[in-house]
Design a protein around this motif. Sequence first.
Motif, PDB file in Angstrom:
ATOM      1  N   LEU A 173       0.824  -1.202   0.000  1.00 28.49           N
ATOM      2  CA  LEU A 173       0.000   0.000   0.000  1.00 28.49           C
ATOM      3  C   LEU A 173       0.861   1.257   0.000  1.00 28.49           C
ATOM      4  CD1 LEU A 173      -2.669   1.506   0.226  1.00 28.49           C
ATOM      5  CD2 LEU A 173      -2.641   1.087   2.689  1.00 28.49           C
ATOM      6  N   SER A 174       1.841   1.282   0.883  1.00 24.84           N
ATOM      7  CA  SER A 174       2.729   2.438   0.983  1.00 24.84           C
ATOM      8  C   SER A 174       3.942   2.068   1.823  1.00 24.84           C
ATOM      9  CB  SER A 174       1.991   3.613   1.631  1.00 24.84           C
ATOM     10  OG  SER A 174       2.881   4.647   1.966  1.00 24.84           O
ATOM     11  N   PRO A 175       5.159   2.523   1.425  1.00 21.37           N
ATOM     12  CA  PRO A 175       6.353   2.223   2.213  1.00 21.37           C
ATOM     13  C   PRO A 175       6.244   2.722   3.651  1.00 21.37           C
ATOM     14  CG  PRO A 175       6.961   3.031   0.039  1.00 21.37           C
ATOM     15  CD  PRO A 175       5.478   3.212   0.168  1.00 21.37           C
ATOM     16  N   TRP A 176       5.683   3.934   3.836  1.00 22.73           N
ATOM     17  CA  TRP A 176       5.595   4.462   5.196  1.00 22.73           C
ATOM     18  C   TRP A 176       4.585   3.688   6.040  1.00 22.73           C
ATOM     19  CZ3 TRP A 176       0.998   6.161   7.134  1.00 22.73           C
ATOM     20  CH2 TRP A 176       0.007   6.549   6.232  1.00 22.73           C
ATOM     21  N   LEU A 177       3.512   3.193   5.387  1.00 23.72           N
ATOM     22  CA  LEU A 177       2.548   2.376   6.117  1.00 23.72           C
ATOM     23  C   LEU A 177       3.173   1.041   6.513  1.00 23.72           C
ATOM     24  CD1 LEU A 177      -0.365   2.313   7.142  1.00 23.72           C
ATOM     25  CD2 LEU A 177      -1.022   1.208   5.002  1.00 23.72           C
ATOM     26  N   GLY A 178       4.036   0.520   5.638  1.00 23.54           N
ATOM     27  CA  GLY A 178       4.763  -0.697   5.963  1.00 23.54           C
ATOM     28  C   GLY A 178       5.649  -0.514   7.182  1.00 23.54           C
ATOM     29  N   TRP A 179       6.309   0.654   7.250  1.00 24.89           N
ATOM     30  CA  TRP A 179       7.153   0.946   8.415  1.00 24.89           C
ATOM     31  C   TRP A 179       6.306   1.071   9.682  1.00 24.89           C
ATOM     32  CZ3 TRP A 179      12.130   0.489   9.209  1.00 24.89           C
ATOM     33  CH2 TRP A 179      12.998   0.464   8.100  1.00 24.89           C
ATOM     34  N   LEU A 180       5.154   1.720   9.576  1.00 25.37           N
ATOM     35  CA  LEU A 180       4.273   1.838  10.736  1.00 25.37           C
ATOM     36  C   LEU A 180       3.824   0.464  11.226  1.00 25.37           C
ATOM     37  CD1 LEU A 180       1.882   4.874  10.042  1.00 25.37           C
ATOM     38  CD2 LEU A 180       3.574   4.641  11.874  1.00 25.37           C
ATOM     39  N   MET A 181       3.481  -0.407  10.282  1.00 23.89           N
ATOM     40  CA  MET A 181       3.047  -1.748  10.648  1.00 23.89           C
ATOM     41  C   MET A 181       4.175  -2.530  11.309  1.00 23.89           C
ATOM     42  SD  MET A 181       0.757  -4.022  10.968  1.00 23.89           S
ATOM     43  CE  MET A 181      -0.685  -3.602   9.992  1.00 23.89           C
ATOM     44  N   MET A 182       5.394  -2.388  10.798  1.00 25.77           N
ATOM     45  CA  MET A 182       6.529  -3.096  11.394  1.00 25.77           C
ATOM     46  C   MET A 182       6.811  -2.596  12.813  1.00 25.77           C
ATOM     47  SD  MET A 182       9.404  -3.926   8.504  1.00 25.77           S
ATOM     48  CE  MET A 182       9.432  -2.315   7.726  1.00 25.77           C
ATOM     49  N   ILE A 183       6.742  -1.275  13.000  1.00 23.87           N
ATOM     50  CA  ILE A 183       6.962  -0.715  14.328  1.00 23.87           C
ATOM     51  C   ILE A 183       5.875  -1.198  15.291  1.00 23.87           C
ATOM     52  CG2 ILE A 183       6.974   1.417  15.682  1.00 23.87           C
ATOM     53  CD1 ILE A 183       8.217   2.794  13.219  1.00 23.87           C
ATOM     54  N   SER A 184       4.621  -1.143  14.828  1.00 20.40           N
ATOM     55  CA  SER A 184       3.506  -1.612  15.640  1.00 20.40           C
ATOM     56  C   SER A 184       3.660  -3.093  15.977  1.00 20.40           C
ATOM     57  CB  SER A 184       2.189  -1.375  14.901  1.00 20.40           C
ATOM     58  OG  SER A 184       1.104  -1.904  15.627  1.00 20.40           O
ATOM     59  N   LEU A 185       4.052  -3.882  14.985  1.00 18.80           N
ATOM     60  CA  LEU A 185       4.228  -5.319  15.184  1.00 18.80           C
ATOM     61  C   LEU A 185       5.340  -5.595  16.190  1.00 18.80           C
ATOM     62  CD1 LEU A 185       3.610  -8.221  14.508  1.00 18.80           C
ATOM     63  CD2 LEU A 185       4.976  -7.999  12.424  1.00 18.80           C
ATOM     64  N   CYS A 186       6.444  -4.870  16.076  1.00 21.02           N
ATOM     65  CA  CYS A 186       7.552  -5.049  17.020  1.00 21.02           C
ATOM     66  C   CYS A 186       7.106  -4.741  18.448  1.00 21.02           C
ATOM     67  CB  CYS A 186       8.723  -4.138  16.632  1.00 21.02           C
ATOM     68  SG  CYS A 186       9.802  -4.788  15.343  1.00 21.02           S
ATOM     69  N   CYS A 187       6.317  -3.674  18.606  1.00 22.59           N
ATOM     70  CA  CYS A 187       5.835  -3.303  19.931  1.00 22.59           C
ATOM     71  C   CYS A 187       4.904  -4.368  20.509  1.00 22.59           C
ATOM     72  CB  CYS A 187       5.118  -1.961  19.871  1.00 22.59           C
ATOM     73  SG  CYS A 187       6.202  -0.552  19.562  1.00 22.59           S
TER      74      CYS A 187
END
Length: 351
Positions: A260-274
């Motif tokens: 969908l979007s590179p920045w959304l991918g980063w948000l999802m990864m950060i959220s997933l890590c948390c």
Amino acid sequence: MNRQILQLASAYMSVIIGGGFASGQEVLQFFTHFGLWGVAGTLVAGLLFAFLGMQVARIGTQLRAHSHKVVLNAIFGERLGSIIDLALIFFLFGVGVAMLAGTGSLFREHFGLPLIVGGLFMTVLVSLTLCLNVQRIVDLISAVTPLLLCLVIVLVIYALFRSDASIESLNTLAAAQHDRAAPNWFLGGVLYASFNIAVGFPLLAVLSGASSNLRNTTYGGVLGGLGLGVLILLLNVGLFANLDQIQGAEMPTVLLAKHLSPWLGWLMMISLCCMIYSTAVGMFFAFSARFADPETPKFRIIGTVSAFVGLGLSFAGFTTLVGTVYPLLGYLGIALILGVAWYWWKNRQAA
């Protein structure tokens, strides 16, 4: 709506919405790989979450439980309750191991790093946290969960509009999968609810026991369970609509977000890590607390040693652990479901 109801519902959802759910791997194996029948499985899980959340919350409040062992002993008796408690702690350790494996998979799949890097990173974080006040983890979960909910909704909407595969082809693709976590969609829904209630049982019982308002805890348990059901349904629909695009992905939600979007991918990864972090700490905390009082030197030693032992076991792989440890925990959870149902029926008849 009453604030206490929302807080209990949020806590119930937060402890269950861990790394396995956020990654999409749990939903994929328990529901999506059954095709359209997986939707029916999510409804089964949602109804069970609502019923179990209501009953565990009510029992915890009625007994003013300060520990989940109080509730277990009330349901099963002291001897059987102690056995189930030991089995529960053992499998909670297994979920913690799966979270360490999940971090390794996340770092390898999206940063190209060896499994040991992600696993060691999370193990060190968990070990350090177990030496501190675990109350900080509650604050972290509260901050991350709303972000995850918004991301799941955005992903589902995007997935539905982006998908160009026919339902027939997606059903065929789902039927060809061999890593289902249960023999059929109905048992998949039951097992998913049962292993998750086994994970969420300790926190829900204690939080409910801290309140004397039976009405609020009852509605909180129901609302949290229904919220979980809706989330599972939404994520399952999104994954199914793009099943042809996520084959072989250990973190399918992150993959969809990056599309969908590179920045959304980063948000999802950060959220997933948390979420992985909070779940891992919760699991290793519960395991260590079974053998030592929190915030003591013995507790810190057990926590650190168990986390590093878990790191060694995590190399079995995230997908493998989700497909083996979680279903086994699910069968233990079935004992909890039957026990809670019997306790409810017995006291209902007596009333």
